[in-house]
Design a protein around this motif. Structure first.
Motif, short mmCIF file in Angstrom:
data_model
loop_
_atom_site.label_atom_id
_atom_site.label_comp_id
_atom_site.label_asym_id
_atom_site.label_seq_id
_atom_site.Cartn_x
_atom_site.Cartn_y
_atom_site.Cartn_z
N VAL A 314 0.82 -1.21 0.00
CA VAL A 314 0.00 0.00 0.00
C VAL A 314 0.85 1.26 0.00
CG1 VAL A 314 -0.23 0.00 2.53
CG2 VAL A 314 -1.96 1.14 1.11
N ARG A 315 1.97 1.26 0.72
CA ARG A 315 2.80 2.47 0.76
C ARG A 315 3.45 2.77 -0.58
NH1 ARG A 315 6.05 2.40 6.60
NH2 ARG A 315 4.17 2.49 7.93
N GLY A 316 3.94 1.74 -1.24
CA GLY A 316 4.61 1.97 -2.52
C GLY A 316 3.67 2.06 -3.71
N ASP A 317 2.49 1.43 -3.60
CA ASP A 317 1.58 1.36 -4.75
C ASP A 317 0.55 2.48 -4.75
OD1 ASP A 317 1.20 -0.06 -7.11
OD2 ASP A 317 -0.57 -1.07 -6.32
N TRP A 318 0.20 2.98 -3.58
CA TRP A 318 -0.84 4.01 -3.52
C TRP A 318 -0.23 5.35 -3.98
CZ3 TRP A 318 -6.01 3.73 -2.22
CH2 TRP A 318 -6.66 4.96 -2.12
N ASP A 319 -0.75 5.87 -5.06
CA ASP A 319 -0.32 7.17 -5.57
C ASP A 319 -1.52 7.89 -6.16
OD1 ASP A 319 -0.76 5.90 -8.03
OD2 ASP A 319 1.34 5.36 -8.23
N GLU A 320 -1.26 8.98 -6.87
CA GLU A 320 -2.37 9.78 -7.38
C GLU A 320 -3.21 9.03 -8.40
OE1 GLU A 320 1.33 10.51 -9.78
OE2 GLU A 320 0.80 10.53 -7.65
N ARG A 321 -2.65 7.98 -9.05
CA ARG A 321 -3.45 7.22 -10.01
C ARG A 321 -4.63 6.54 -9.35
NH1 ARG A 321 0.44 2.97 -12.26
NH2 ARG A 321 0.91 2.95 -10.03
N TYR A 322 -4.47 6.12 -8.09
CA TYR A 322 -5.55 5.40 -7.42
C TYR A 322 -6.76 6.29 -7.18
CZ TYR A 322 -4.14 0.65 -6.62
OH TYR A 322 -3.86 -0.67 -6.80
N TRP A 323 -6.51 7.59 -7.01
CA TRP A 323 -7.65 8.48 -6.90
C TRP A 323 -8.43 8.47 -8.21
CZ3 TRP A 323 -8.89 9.32 -2.24
CH2 TRP A 323 -7.93 9.50 -1.26
N GLY A 324 -7.72 8.32 -9.34
CA GLY A 324 -8.40 8.21 -10.63
C GLY A 324 -9.17 6.90 -10.75
N PHE A 325 -8.56 5.78 -10.34
CA PHE A 325 -9.27 4.49 -10.38
C PHE A 325 -10.54 4.54 -9.54
CE2 PHE A 325 -4.75 2.59 -10.65
CZ PHE A 325 -4.67 2.91 -12.00
N ILE A 326 -10.40 5.04 -8.30
CA ILE A 326 -11.55 5.10 -7.40
C ILE A 326 -12.58 6.10 -7.91
CG2 ILE A 326 -12.29 5.70 -5.06
CD1 ILE A 326 -9.57 4.69 -4.08
N GLY A 327 -12.12 7.24 -8.39
CA GLY A 327 -13.04 8.24 -8.92
C GLY A 327 -13.81 7.75 -10.12
N HIS A 328 -13.12 7.07 -11.05
CA HIS A 328 -13.80 6.52 -12.22
C HIS A 328 -14.82 5.46 -11.82
CE1 HIS A 328 -10.16 7.72 -14.92
NE2 HIS A 328 -10.97 8.74 -14.68
N SER A 329 -14.43 4.59 -10.88
CA SER A 329 -15.35 3.54 -10.43
C SER A 329 -16.59 4.15 -9.77
CB SER A 329 -14.64 2.60 -9.46
OG SER A 329 -13.57 1.93 -10.08
N LEU A 330 -16.36 5.14 -8.91
CA LEU A 330 -17.49 5.77 -8.22
C LEU A 330 -18.39 6.51 -9.20
CD1 LEU A 330 -15.71 7.14 -5.01
CD2 LEU A 330 -17.17 5.12 -5.20
N MET A 331 -17.78 7.25 -10.13
CA MET A 331 -18.59 8.02 -11.07
C MET A 331 -19.39 7.10 -11.99
SD MET A 331 -17.44 11.01 -13.74
CE MET A 331 -16.71 9.92 -14.95
N LEU A 332 -18.73 6.05 -12.51
CA LEU A 332 -19.42 5.12 -13.39
C LEU A 332 -20.55 4.42 -12.65
CD1 LEU A 332 -19.53 3.72 -16.16
CD2 LEU A 332 -17.93 2.01 -15.25
N SER A 333 -20.29 3.98 -11.42
CA SER A 333 -21.31 3.28 -10.64
C SER A 333 -22.48 4.21 -10.33
CB SER A 333 -20.71 2.74 -9.35
OG SER A 333 -19.67 1.83 -9.62
N ALA A 334 -22.18 5.47 -9.98
CA ALA A 334 -23.24 6.42 -9.65
C ALA A 334 -24.09 6.74 -10.88
CB ALA A 334 -22.64 7.69 -9.06
N LEU A 335 -23.45 7.00 -12.02
CA LEU A 335 -24.20 7.31 -13.24
C LEU A 335 -25.05 6.11 -13.68
CD1 LEU A 335 -21.51 9.26 -15.30
CD2 LEU A 335 -23.54 10.20 -14.19
N ALA A 336 -24.47 4.91 -13.61
CA ALA A 336 -25.23 3.71 -13.99
C ALA A 336 -26.40 3.50 -13.05
CB ALA A 336 -24.31 2.49 -13.99
N ALA A 337 -26.19 3.70 -11.74
CA ALA A 337 -27.28 3.54 -10.79
C ALA A 337 -28.39 4.54 -11.06
CB ALA A 337 -26.75 3.71 -9.36
N LEU A 338 -28.03 5.79 -11.36
CA LEU A 338 -29.03 6.82 -11.66
C LEU A 338 -29.83 6.45 -12.90
CD1 LEU A 338 -30.12 9.63 -10.87
CD2 LEU A 338 -28.41 10.61 -12.42
#
Length: 537
Positions: A314-338
């Motif tokens: 987690v210390r070496g792998d967590w970087d700014e890209r993960y905010w993109g992965f999580i953000g994309h997943s959350l946005m896609l899931s929210a739009l699909a749910a709507l």
């Protein structure tokens, strides 16, 4: 006057058809692909691809059916009919593997049991370099993973059957001189057949639709062949033709599952509170050990291994890209749910207001998408979207705009495919909640001068709060876990947590795949816990 009134009344029923087209169009596209024969490519497929694909699919289907039956029925019988220490805990805990996507368990199994994994490395250090376990990247490994993550389908349905029929069937058989074991096989098991047969059908449909698990195990199936035809050969026609063969197999399973569902009525209902069979001695130890072993293999060990791997990277792998992965997943899931919940609300409302043949068939077709593989929906919707983009190019040129695709490679294709895939998930809770609104309440609202849209907005939407909240949560989590549609239709560079798991697993980086996997599992626990609350007895 009556004719005009009838026409006006049927207009809202026709408005459900666009939702049904989300399923009809992909099916029509993959079937129409046979109008473009590809004899040279199909000759290659018949010689080198299809034999392995068909053999692997048949062996996996047989193995998954057998394993889910053994696990699901045995665990359902123990937790529904028998009494032993920990029964109440195991009754709900054995549903938890539903929160674990198959590709996540596959990555854990390969990471632990592969030739270079820690278990085989330790065995070679103790017993010498000649010590080796069977290759986990095989059909057998895929069957084990599918069996462990899909047995809850059989478990839930079989347990419901055993709870309703109780001990009455066993007692009736024992009065005829049958011992308890023979009574189970000759009476209780046949009486519950429609239920566990439907569970096996659902498990097989999930297996046929899977891509991530078989890709990690390097097992060739229809989904991997479709993926290679589209993204490696760049041949949409062949990908569509392969998808149509997969659709045929799935539709046959749907027909089988529907027939099994229609026959469920002959499982008799038990009167009064059920008296469970107390287990003693070795039988009690076996029941506890069997339930614990399955739960350990299917959920506890994989999640524990994910936690260990995550702590190490987690210390070496967590970087700014993960905010993109999580953000994309959350946005896609929210739009699909709507989108899905909105369509589900409208379909349920139209079915209530206009219960006719058009609405009925539209609703049935709309719900069919949940049983279709994501690969098929991706291919079937990508083709018409690409065609529409080509038709728009001259218009952009006439307007002086640089011609470029405006739909292909955008979220539009992803959302349409996801809506078709999970429409049933959004519709069923809405329909169940809508049944609680009585005609008298609706008539009272109309007597106050409210029109159709005002009734929908001011009466139905507030009273359906539990329905659309539950449906939104279920769709949200399902989209978080979904891989094939996201992988094949996402915009360039638009990665999600599921895509991250696939990329890391494809490169053998099991530890780095643990962090996004753990996020997906955590999200998947929410609907499973809701399901446990709804079904626990």
């Amino acid at each position: 006057m009556n004719v005009a009134a009838n026409r006006a009344a049927t207009r809202p029923a026709w408005s459900v058809l666009p939702v049904a087209l989300l399923t009809v169009v992909p099916l029509a596209v993959v079937l129409a692909s046979w109008l473009q024969p590809q004899p040279e490519i199909w000759e290659h497929l018949r010689a080198f691809v299809l034999p392995a694909v068909l053999a692997n699919t048949l062996w996996m289907a047989a193995g998954v059916a057998l394993l889910t039956l053994v696990l699901g029925i045995s665990l359902a019988w123990l937790t529904a009919v028998c009494e032993f220490p920990g029964r109440r805990f195991f009754a709900w805990a054995l549903v938890l593997p539903l929160a674990l996507p198959g590709y996540v368990l596959a990555s854990v199994m390969v990471g632990l049991l592969d030739y270079s994994g820690p278990l085989q490395t330790a065995l070679r250090s103790v017993f010498g370099p000649g010590m080796a376990l069977p290759n986990v990247r095989s059909v057998g490994g895929a069957v084990a993973v599918f069996g462990l993550v899909l047995y809850p389908y059989v478990y839930l349905l079989a347990r419901q059957a055993f709870l309703t029929q109780g001990q009455r069937s066993l007692e009736a058989a024992q009065t005829l001189g049958l011992p308890r074991v023979r009574a189970f096989f000759r009476v209780a098991l046949p009486m519950s057949r429609p239920w566990w047969a439907a569970g096996v059908s659902l498990a097989l449909m999930e297996m046929l639709a899977d891509f991530g698990t078989v890709a990690i195990f390097n097992v060739d199936t229809f989904t991997t062949a479709i993926y290679k035809a589209w993204l490696s050969l760049f041949n949409l026609a062949v990908a569509s033709q392969l998808a149509s063969l997969l659709a045929l197999a799935v539709l046959l399973l749907i027909w089988f599952e529907q027939r099994a569902r229609q026959q469920r009525r002959y499982t008799g209902a038990a009167a009064g509170k059920m008296q469970r069979i107390p287990l003693r001695g070795a039988t009690r130890l076996f029941a506890v050990g069997w339930c614990a072993l399955v739960l350990m293999l299917a959920f506890v060990v994989p999640v524990a291994q994910l936690l260990v791997w995550t702590a190490g990277v987690v210390r070496g792998d967590w970087d700014e890209r993960y905010w993109g992965f999580i953000g994309h997943s959350l946005m896609l899931s929210a739009l699909a749910a709507l989108l899905v919940v909105g369509c589900g609300l409208w379909v349920a409302y139209a079915q209530r207001q206009h219960p006719g043949r058009i609405t009925g068939w539209s609703v049935r077709v709309s719900m069919l998408g949940y049983a279709l593989p994501g690969m098929l929906l991706s291919v079937g919707l990508f083709v018409p979207i690409a065609w529409l983009d080509r038709q728009l190019l001259p218009w952009w040129a006439a307007l002086g705009i640089a011609p470029a695709p405006v739909l292909k490679g955008t979220l539009v294709v992803m959302l349409l495919a996801l809506a078709a895939r999970f429409m049933a998930v959004g519709f069923e809770p809405m329909q169940a909640a809508m049944e609680r609104i009585t005609p008298a309440q609706e008539q009272a609202a109309r007597s106050l001068g409210l029109g159709r849209w005002q009734v929908l907005r001011r009466l139905f939407v507030p009273m359906l709060r539990s329905g659309w909240l539950g449906a939104s949560l279920l769709v949200f989590v399902e989209v978080m876990k979904e891989m094939p549609i996201t992988l094949m239709t996402r915009p360039f560079g638009w990665d999600t947590l599921a895509v991250r798991v696939f990329e890391m697993s494809s490169e053998g980086m099991w530890e780095r795949a643990a962090l996004p996997s753990l996020c997906i599992v955590a999200a998947g626990l929410l609907p499973v816990l809701l399901l446990v609350r709804a079904t626990e007895k």
